[in-house]
Scaffold this motif. Structure first.
Motif, PDB file in Angstrom:
ATOM      1  N   LEU A 147     -44.577  -5.084  57.446  1.00  0.00           N
ATOM      2  CA  LEU A 147     -44.400  -6.131  58.460  1.00  0.00           C
ATOM      3  C   LEU A 147     -45.493  -6.068  59.530  1.00  0.00           C
ATOM      4  N   GLY A 148     -46.427  -5.152  59.352  1.00  0.00           N
ATOM      5  CA  GLY A 148     -47.541  -5.063  60.298  1.00  0.00           C
ATOM      6  C   GLY A 148     -47.175  -4.376  61.599  1.00  0.00           C
ATOM      7  N   ALA A 149     -46.085  -3.604  61.612  1.00  0.00           N
ATOM      8  CA  ALA A 149     -45.710  -2.890  62.835  1.00  0.00           C
ATOM      9  C   ALA A 149     -46.527  -1.608  62.924  1.00  0.00           C
ATOM     10  N   LEU A 150     -47.148  -1.397  64.073  1.00  0.00           N
ATOM     11  CA  LEU A 150     -47.893  -0.160  64.280  1.00  0.00           C
ATOM     12  C   LEU A 150     -46.898   0.993  64.326  1.00  0.00           C
ATOM     13  N   ARG A 151     -47.317   2.151  63.840  1.00  0.00           N
ATOM     14  CA  ARG A 151     -46.444   3.324  63.979  1.00  0.00           C
ATOM     15  C   ARG A 151     -46.374   3.698  65.454  1.00  0.00           C
ATOM     16  N   PRO A 152     -45.170   4.036  65.944  1.00  0.00           N
ATOM     17  CA  PRO A 152     -45.071   4.474  67.337  1.00  0.00           C
ATOM     18  C   PRO A 152     -45.881   5.755  67.569  1.00  0.00           C
ATOM     19  N   THR A 153     -46.102   6.065  68.840  1.00  0.00           N
ATOM     20  CA  THR A 153     -46.838   7.284  69.180  1.00  0.00           C
ATOM     21  C   THR A 153     -46.068   8.511  68.689  1.00  0.00           C
ATOM     22  N   GLN A 154     -44.757   8.475  68.848  1.00  0.00           N
ATOM     23  CA  GLN A 154     -43.918   9.585  68.405  1.00  0.00           C
ATOM     24  C   GLN A 154     -42.679   9.028  67.720  1.00  0.00           C
ATOM     25  N   GLU A 155     -42.263   9.695  66.644  1.00  0.00           N
ATOM     26  CA  GLU A 155     -41.043   9.308  65.931  1.00  0.00           C
ATOM     27  C   GLU A 155     -40.155  10.547  65.771  1.00  0.00           C
ATOM     28  N   PRO A 156     -39.496  10.951  66.853  1.00  0.00           N
ATOM     29  CA  PRO A 156     -38.696  12.175  66.784  1.00  0.00           C
ATOM     30  C   PRO A 156     -37.476  12.015  65.880  1.00  0.00           C
ATOM     31  N   ARG A 157     -37.131  13.097  65.211  1.00  0.00           N
ATOM     32  CA  ARG A 157     -35.901  13.115  64.418  1.00  0.00           C
ATOM     33  C   ARG A 157     -34.839  13.858  65.213  1.00  0.00           C
ATOM     34  N   ALA A 158     -33.645  13.301  65.237  1.00  0.00           N
ATOM     35  CA  ALA A 158     -32.567  13.896  66.038  1.00  0.00           C
ATOM     36  C   ALA A 158     -32.369  15.372  65.698  1.00  0.00           C
ATOM     37  N   THR A 159     -32.435  15.719  64.418  1.00  0.00           N
ATOM     38  CA  THR A 159     -32.144  17.114  64.039  1.00  0.00           C
ATOM     39  C   THR A 159     -33.179  18.096  64.595  1.00  0.00           C
ATOM     40  N   ASP A 160     -34.324  17.595  65.033  1.00  0.00           N
ATOM     41  CA  ASP A 160     -35.308  18.486  65.663  1.00  0.00           C
ATOM     42  C   ASP A 160     -35.030  18.683  67.153  1.00  0.00           C
ATOM     43  N   TYR A 161     -34.024  17.997  67.691  1.00  0.00           N
ATOM     44  CA  TYR A 161     -33.751  18.068  69.139  1.00  0.00           C
ATOM     45  C   TYR A 161     -32.320  18.516  69.445  1.00  0.00           C
ATOM     46  N   ILE A 162     -31.697  19.196  68.498  1.00  0.00           N
ATOM     47  CA  ILE A 162     -30.302  19.617  68.710  1.00  0.00           C
ATOM     48  C   ILE A 162     -30.222  20.562  69.922  1.00  0.00           C
ATOM     49  N   GLY A 163     -31.190  21.477  70.054  1.00  0.00           N
ATOM     50  CA  GLY A 163     -31.193  22.414  71.191  1.00  0.00           C
ATOM     51  C   GLY A 163     -31.226  21.675  72.524  1.00  0.00           C
ATOM     52  N   ALA A 164     -32.071  20.648  72.594  1.00  0.00           N
ATOM     53  CA  ALA A 164     -32.175  19.851  73.834  1.00  0.00           C
ATOM     54  C   ALA A 164     -30.856  19.120  74.107  1.00  0.00           C
ATOM     55  N   MET A 165     -30.197  18.657  73.040  1.00  0.00           N
ATOM     56  CA  MET A 165     -28.910  17.955  73.232  1.00  0.00           C
ATOM     57  C   MET A 165     -27.855  18.928  73.747  1.00  0.00           C
ATOM     58  N   ILE A 166     -27.809  20.145  73.155  1.00  0.00           N
ATOM     59  CA  ILE A 166     -26.815  21.138  73.578  1.00  0.00           C
ATOM     60  C   ILE A 166     -27.026  21.500  75.051  1.00  0.00           C
ATOM     61  N   SER A 167     -28.283  21.685  75.464  1.00  0.00           N
ATOM     62  CA  SER A 167     -28.455  22.072  76.876  1.00  0.00           C
ATOM     63  C   SER A 167     -28.142  20.901  77.812  1.00  0.00           C
ATOM     64  N   MET A 168     -28.406  19.687  77.376  1.00  0.00           N
ATOM     65  CA  MET A 168     -28.060  18.536  78.219  1.00  0.00           C
ATOM     66  C   MET A 168     -26.536  18.407  78.354  1.00  0.00           C
ATOM     67  N   ILE A 169     -25.829  18.626  77.239  1.00  0.00           N
ATOM     68  CA  ILE A 169     -24.362  18.540  77.275  1.00  0.00           C
ATOM     69  C   ILE A 169     -23.803  19.645  78.177  1.00  0.00           C
ATOM     70  N   ALA A 170     -24.356  20.862  78.045  1.00  0.00           N
ATOM     71  CA  ALA A 170     -23.884  21.990  78.877  1.00  0.00           C
ATOM     72  C   ALA A 170     -24.083  21.668  80.355  1.00  0.00           C
ATOM     73  N   ASP A 171     -25.207  21.050  80.661  1.00  0.00           N
ATOM     74  CA  ASP A 171     -25.515  20.661  82.038  1.00  0.00           C
ATOM     75  C   ASP A 171     -24.491  19.631  82.550  1.00  0.00           C
ATOM     76  N   LEU A 172     -24.141  18.679  81.697  1.00  0.00           N
ATOM     77  CA  LEU A 172     -23.166  17.649  82.086  1.00  0.00           C
ATOM     78  C   LEU A 172     -21.790  18.270  82.325  1.00  0.00           C
ATOM     79  N   VAL A 173     -21.432  19.269  81.498  1.00  0.00           N
ATOM     80  CA  VAL A 173     -20.146  19.962  81.687  1.00  0.00           C
ATOM     81  C   VAL A 173     -20.163  20.679  83.042  1.00  0.00           C
ATOM     82  N   GLU A 174     -21.274  21.381  83.289  1.00  0.00           N
ATOM     83  CA  GLU A 174     -21.388  22.144  84.532  1.00  0.00           C
ATOM     84  C   GLU A 174     -21.300  21.240  85.765  1.00  0.00           C
TER      85      GLU A 174
END
Ligand SMILES: [Zn+2]
Length: 461
Positions: free
Chosen positions: A116-143
């Motif tokens: 479709l002629g869409a340029l690739r984005p600068t970054q295409e993160p996969r959720a499974t590579d950011y589980i650690g960041a999600m856990i610390s964000m959730i812990a912060d929200l609990v705190e």
């Protein structure tokens, strides 16, 4: 500097776009859950916000725009697909089957969006590579008291965030009344949503302070956008169907975890897509994927053109007729621009249309008025059209139709005198039968080889 104006869903106003840092303009688009082929509706935000990416690069410089689009590669639908394969006897562990499924789907997604002629984005993160960041964000929200753990789940406490609902302009109580909120024994309030949920042995899971589990969908975008774009960034885009609850939840999580930031300052939402005037659905038989259309011989560039003829903020209707017209226009433009180097810059009226809230329909109307092929090519490329690598489908069949065009013009002049138009009609019919598009106007005769062009049928004319 050229001023871009964008309709900010958050304020419901068209506003001048002022980036936080013009040296690094930052934009996030919610990406696909990778369990199946992208359907046509999934492709609309990719194409319209690709034009925004191109425009930002044009205005701020190609190295000064960061565009992030995620892959959601942890999801119950992915798990279900992998589990079904395992039960059908596929070799490998469930993790391997899930990985294989997401890899395969990401490959399809790239192939289809590239088409479709869409340029690739600068970054295409996969959720499974950011589980650690999600856990610390959730812990912060609990705190901070914005979330609570119960029975292996962690829930966001919606009533702890007074701004909840501001994006869609609804109160929490209205939303409860209108939404299908899941009531569960582990929720303090029906509006509370899942940040983390437990995984049993049959499901992918990660160790966390709340036991083995996996993240909810909404936290993924909050964690990945923060990791890659910071606590404040410029633009968050997505389909209008994601506004509630997904985007409301992203805002609540991000603003409560990072009160020092503003999260996204401009929210852009594209409207939905219909097919031949009806909502796309499997039961109506009008449901198709991007790949279905490509396989039917509709070029990706044609799909893109049809999408861009409608403003992103309006519902768009995909029709076969629009596709045919788009194909004829692109074929004509590609013939005009063949072998011509693009002008150094796009036409000012095309840039102005795009700067006015991404008015792609206006930009295409302006393209029709451009007489200079070099300017046409340069301008079309700002919309991702007439790109060098995308035109194989329109490669003009080996045919020089200028003699036939002259002959037809000549016959027409004679017919004006004799009032006998039969010879004109006969030649015209023969040309159409050979797959040639015949355009006759006061200005002259134009012959364009169409998709079914057959040179053999021109012999003897
Ligand atoms: Zn998202």
């Amino acid at each position: 500097m050229t001023e871009i104006r964008l309709t900010n869903t958050r304020t419901r106003k068209k506003e001048a776009f002022v980036p936080i840092d013009p040296a690094n303009v930052r934009m996030y688009l919610c990406g696909p859950t990778v369990y199946d082929r992208a359907h046509l509706g999934n492709a609309r935000p990719v194409v319209v916000f690709d034009v925004l990416f191109r425009l930002l690069r044009h205005v701020y410089g190609p190295d000064h725009v960061t565009y992030v689009r995620n892959f959601t590669d942890v999801d119950d639908k992915i798990n279900a697909t992998a589990l079904a394969r395992k039960e059908a006897g596929a070799p490998g562990t469930l993790e391997e089957l899930i990985r294989a499924r997401t890899e395969e789907t990401i490959g399809w997604y790239h192939a289809d969006m590239d088409a479709l002629g869409a340029l690739r984005p600068t970054q295409e993160p996969r959720a499974t590579d950011y589980i650690g960041a999600m856990i610390s964000m959730i812990a912060d929200l609990v705190e901070k008291g914005h979330a609570y753990a119960r029975d292996g789940h962690v829930l966001f406490r919606v009533r702890s965030y007074t701004e909840y609902g501001a994006l869609s302009g609804r109160s929490v109580d209205d939303m409860i009344a209108g939404a299908r909120v899941e009531v569960a024994p582990f929720k303090e309030d029906p509006m509370d949503f899942v940040l983390w949920k437990p995984s049993d042995a049959d499901l992918p899971g990660w160790d966390s302070p709340w036991g083995r589990g996996r993240p909810g969908w909404h936290i993924e975008c909050s964690a990945m956008s923060h990791a890659l774009l910071g606590a404040s960034f410029d633009i968050h885009a997505g389909g209008i169907d994601l506004q509630f609850p997904h985007h409301e939840n992203e805002i609540a999580q991000s603003c409560c975890a990072h009160p020092e930031g503003q999260f996204a300052r401009y929210w852009l939402h594209n409207e939905m897509l219909q097919v031949e005037g009806k909502k796309m659905s499997k039961s109506l038989g009008n449901f198709f994927t991007v790949r279905d259309l490509l396989d039917r011989g509709i070029p990706g560039e044609v799909i893109r053109f049809v999408f861009l003829q409608t403003h992103y903020g309006k519902p768009m209707d995909w029709t076969a007729e629009k596709a045919a017209q788009a194909e004829a226009t692109l074929r004509k433009w590609r013939a005009l621009g063949a072998g011509i180097d693009p002008a150094p810059s796009a036409a000012p009226e095309v840039i102005a249309a795009l700067c006015d809230d991404l008015n792609t329909a206006g930009a295409i109307a302006a393209l029709h008025r451009i007489a200079d092929p070099a300017v046409l090519v340069a301008s079309a490329r700002l919309l991702g059209l007439l790109e060098a690598g995308m035109g194989d489908w329109a490669a003009a069949p080996e045919a020089d139709l200028s003699d036939l065009a002259a002959k037809l013009a000549d016959l027409r002049v004679k017919a004006m005198d004799t009032k006998d138009f039969a010879p004109v009609d006969a030649l015209k019919s023969a040309l159409v039968a050979a797959g040639v598009e015949v355009r006759m106007s006061k200005a002259g005769v134009e012959l364009l080889p169409g998709p079914n062009f057959d040179a053999a049928k021109l012999e003897g004319l």
